[in-house]
Design an enzyme around this catalytic site. Structure first.
Site, short mmCIF file in Angstrom:
data_model
loop_
_atom_site.label_atom_id
_atom_site.label_comp_id
_atom_site.label_asym_id
_atom_site.label_seq_id
_atom_site.Cartn_x
_atom_site.Cartn_y
_atom_site.Cartn_z
N PHE A 152 3.37 8.25 -13.21
CA PHE A 152 1.94 8.08 -12.97
C PHE A 152 1.60 8.83 -11.68
CE2 PHE A 152 1.91 5.12 -9.37
CZ PHE A 152 3.21 4.64 -9.41
N ASP B 178 0.88 -1.16 0.00
CA ASP B 178 0.00 0.00 0.00
C ASP B 178 0.92 1.22 0.00
OD1 ASP B 178 -2.76 0.78 -0.02
OD2 ASP B 178 -2.42 1.70 1.92
P1 IMP Z 1 -2.49 1.99 -3.76
O1 IMP Z 1 -2.59 1.34 -5.11
O2 IMP Z 1 -3.68 1.81 -2.90
O3 IMP Z 1 -1.20 1.65 -3.08
O4 IMP Z 1 -2.51 3.56 -4.07
C1 IMP Z 1 -1.35 4.22 -4.33
C2 IMP Z 1 -1.65 5.62 -4.87
O5 IMP Z 1 -0.62 6.47 -4.39
C3 IMP Z 1 -1.56 5.65 -6.38
O6 IMP Z 1 -2.83 5.68 -6.96
C4 IMP Z 1 -0.83 6.95 -6.64
O7 IMP Z 1 -1.78 7.97 -6.67
C5 IMP Z 1 -0.01 7.20 -5.41
N1 IMP Z 1 1.37 6.73 -5.63
C6 IMP Z 1 1.97 5.65 -5.04
N2 IMP Z 1 3.23 5.51 -5.48
C7 IMP Z 1 3.42 6.50 -6.38
C8 IMP Z 1 4.54 6.86 -7.19
O8 IMP Z 1 5.63 6.24 -7.22
N3 IMP Z 1 4.36 7.94 -7.98
C9 IMP Z 1 3.21 8.64 -8.03
N4 IMP Z 1 2.14 8.35 -7.30
C10 IMP Z 1 2.24 7.28 -6.47
#
Ligand code: IMP
Length: 196
Positions: free
Chosen positions: A155, A73
């Site tokens: 992203f 996460d």
């Molecule tokens: P997860 O998929 O629930 O872990 O959500 C992670 C969210 O955090 C993603 O949708 C991105 O918006 C943001 N995020 C996490 N890692 C990155 C990164 O390396 N670059 C840019 N945004 C990130």
């Protein structure tokens, strides 16, 4: 954690993330299989921390599959606005995944404080075994929020995040340049060290 061999569930339904995690696990001799392939349900992220949510996803996948399971996460924390968007990083972009709007909200809230633009990306990893045991690892990447957004390569919040000591945003870096600097890579280093 005992030495792991054989199949390991990657507890994510995001194909990009599964690919990235599988590539990092390959050299360890593990055979990654995704939660989606096994038809496992995707639990709601109801915890208040990155580690809590990673643990919840890993535990659910390990119990349902009878295999070791790994979940992650991650998100962006901006210190001047109480660590927001934090665990809500994906949710700030809404159902249409509008990160342009999410980045603008970060900037509007940050600039209203007049405070330093210090921020960090955080990644929590959780490795759960079917017997209920669990280990967690956290990695971070420190930097600053910049405005306007720069670069189209990454992203999410990449175009407004400039890592400390560098002059380009994550959005201006190629995948290979960004990868070793990331919160995800740092969390994985800790996981890999614990498996050796
Ligand atoms: P997860 O998929 O629930 O872990 O959500 C992670 C969210 O955090 C993603 O949708 C991105 O918006 C943001 N995020 C996490 N890692 C990155 C990164 O390396 N670059 C840019 N945004 C990130």
């Amino acid at each position: 954690m005992p030495r792991l061999t054989g199949r390991l569930v990657v507890a994510s339904h995001n194909a990009g993330k599964v690919r990235e995690i599988a590539a990092l696990l390959g050299p360890l001799g593990l055979e990654p299989v995704s939660a989606g392939e096994l038809g496992l349900p995707e639990p709601d992220e109801t915890e208040a921390t990155f580690t809590g949510n990673a643990a919840l996803k890993a535990r659910a996948a390990a119990l349902a599959s009878g295999l070791p399971a790994l979940a992650d996460d991650s998100g962006l924390e901006v210190f001047a606005i109480n660590g927001d968007p934090g665990i809500y990083s994906a949710r700030w972009a809404g159902p249409n995944k509008d990160f342009g709007a999410a980045m603008k909200r970060v900037w509007d809230e940050l600039s209203a404080t007049g405070a330093d633009p210090d921020a960090r990306f955080v990644c929590a990893l959780a490795l759960a075994l079917p017997d209920g045991s669990l280990e967690t690892f956290e990695g971070e990447a420190r930097g600053s929020i910049v405005w306007p957004p720069r670069g189209e390569k990454g992203f999410g919040y990449d175009p407004i995040f400039e890592p400390t000591g560098l002059t380009r945003t994550f959005g201006e870096m190629t995948h290979d340049e960004k990868l070793p600097l990331t919160h995800r890579a740092r969390a994985f280093e800790k996981l890999v060290a614990s498996l050796k």
